[in-house]
Design an enzyme around this catalytic site. Structure first.
Site, PDB file in Angstrom:
ATOM      1  N   CYS A   1       0.833  -1.204   0.000  1.00 31.03           N
ATOM      2  CA  CYS A   1       0.000   0.000   0.000  1.00 31.03           C
ATOM      3  C   CYS A   1       0.868   1.253   0.000  1.00 31.03           C
ATOM      4  O   CYS A   1       0.582   2.218  -0.707  1.00 31.03           O
ATOM      5  CB  CYS A   1      -0.934  -0.006   1.212  1.00 31.03           C
ATOM      6  SG  CYS A   1      -1.955   1.480   1.354  1.00 31.03           S
TER       7      CYS A   1
ATOM      8  N   CYS B   1      -6.608  -2.410   7.341  1.00 35.78           N
ATOM      9  CA  CYS B   1      -7.753  -1.506   7.182  1.00 35.78           C
ATOM     10  C   CYS B   1      -8.997  -2.211   6.683  1.00 35.78           C
ATOM     11  O   CYS B   1     -10.073  -2.076   7.257  1.00 35.78           O
ATOM     12  CB  CYS B   1      -7.384  -0.378   6.217  1.00 35.78           C
ATOM     13  SG  CYS B   1      -8.810   0.529   5.575  1.00 35.78           S
TER      14      CYS B   1
END
Length: 374
Positions: free
Chosen positions: A108, A204
């Site tokens: 990410c 997340c």
């Protein structure tokens, strides 16, 4: 080449990645105080299709907006969910499907925060971006190095090792020189809404859900046998993808005759046979490795590996520096450690350092046992 960060702050437009947390909030504040032209940007990287908000995106956006209102800066929003799915999440699933244990935060950072976000910020006219990561940068002539954060308990260089020096040169890390209590104190002093907000933990897109419940939405489970190192079948697993090397909890092993009281640990995932190999004891010999192989390494800046090099390494976040020798091989890179390394896990990352400089790292392919396995 002059680093963009060395320009006059008053003439430098910086867009801060605002996560809705205290670290990015204080980063924006500190840059304001240093005289930069500051704006914020909140990025949404995950779309829920069931009407729920496991990532707390709505709450995080509200917190980011409250902070930007408080310090008087504009907040942009951007949706990188498609990029995240294509460049991070699909890889995450492929790794689990292959029996490895990936770290999506590293991908990410490389693909979203220091690529999609950076490109978008530059398209808005920014000179630099900034994030709330606990790392530092050092400009040395034509290169920009990535350094460990000053707070050893919060240093995040492990997660940024795959970001290139050119991207680091476009980024400021205002809290990298601070310790976490200082950051919270600054936020509280200035009345920021995030001053007492808990740090985010976990992945997340999984949020508060059980990991196994989330994963089975995307990958079919393949149950199989749990065996000891001697080949004795002592249970069943629901799928190798739910387990990682060194895991103790959730094995469902107990009440075995003559097994003793020592806890069971995952020692090995036999992908060919779909067998989970376990053993008793935190110090079981199968848990320790002398070396590891990584097929590809992302270097922050190019380094010379024409001959073996003495470095330090981490095979997991928050691990202390481990002395090792790194060399190129026909199949990639081999790191030989001075001391036994516990629970070296394929799919996780090994990150290399020269003192406080983070050189880069790569995905662990295989680990070599410390002692021969019978």
């Amino acid at each position: 080449m002059t680093s963009p960060a060395l320009k006059d702050p008053a003439k430098t437009r910086v867009i801060v990645g605002m996560s809705g947390g205290v670290d990015s909030s204080v980063s924006a504040l500190l840059l304001m105080e240093q005289g930069y032209q500051v704006e914020g940007l909140f990025m949404k990287n995950w779309e829920e299709d069931d009407g729920t908000e496991y990532c707390t995106a709505r709450e995080d956006l509200a917190d980011a907006q409250a902070v930007c209102d408080r310090i008087g800066i504009k907040l942009h929003t951007a949706n990188f969910a498609a990029e995240y799915w294509d460049n991070v999440f699909e890889h995450f699933l492929e790794e689990y499907k292959a029996g490895r244990t990936p770290n999506p935060d590293i991908l990410c950072n490389r693909e979203i925060k220091f690529k999609a976000f950076l490109d978008y910020a530059l398209s808005l006219g920014a000179d630099l971006i900034a994030t709330g990561h606990y790392v530092r940068r050092r400009d040395t002539g034509e290169l920009t190095e990535l350094l460990k954060g000053l707070d050893p308990n919060k240093d995040q260089s492990y997660f940024l090792h795959a970001v290139g020096g050119k991207e680091i040169a476009r980024t400021l890390f205002p809290v990298g020189e601070l310790e976490k209590p200082e950051v919270r104190a600054i936020a509280e002093k200035h009345g920021l809404a995030t001053a007492k907000k808990k740090d985010s933990t976990g992945i997340c897109f999984i949020g508060e859900r059980r990991f196994s419940d989330f994963l089975k939405q995307y990958l079919p489970a393949q149950p199989g046998e749990i065996q000891t190192t001697e080949g004795e079948v002592i249970g069943r697993h629901h799928g190798l993808m739910y387990h990682t090397i060194g895991q103790r909890q959730g094995l469902g092993i107990g009440g075995l005759k003559d097994a003793g009281d020592e806890p069971w640990y995952v020692l090995h995932k036999d992908l060919a046979r779909n067998v989970l190999v376990v053993g008793q004891g935190n110090e079981h010999p199968w848990l320790f490795s002398r070396a590891l192989l990584a097929s590809e390494i992302f270097w922050v800046n190019p380094i010379d590996l024409s001959s073996p090099r003495r470095l330090t390494a981490k095979v997991r976040y928050r691990q202390g520096d481990q002395q090792c020798t790194l060399e190129r091989t026909e199949n990639g890179y081999r790191a030989m450690f001075d001391e036994p390394q516990r629970a070296v896990t394929p799919g996780q990352s090994v990150v290399f350092y020269d003192g406080e400089v983070c050189l880069g790292g790569g995905v662990i392919e295989t680990a070599e046992p410390w002692s021969p396995r019978q």
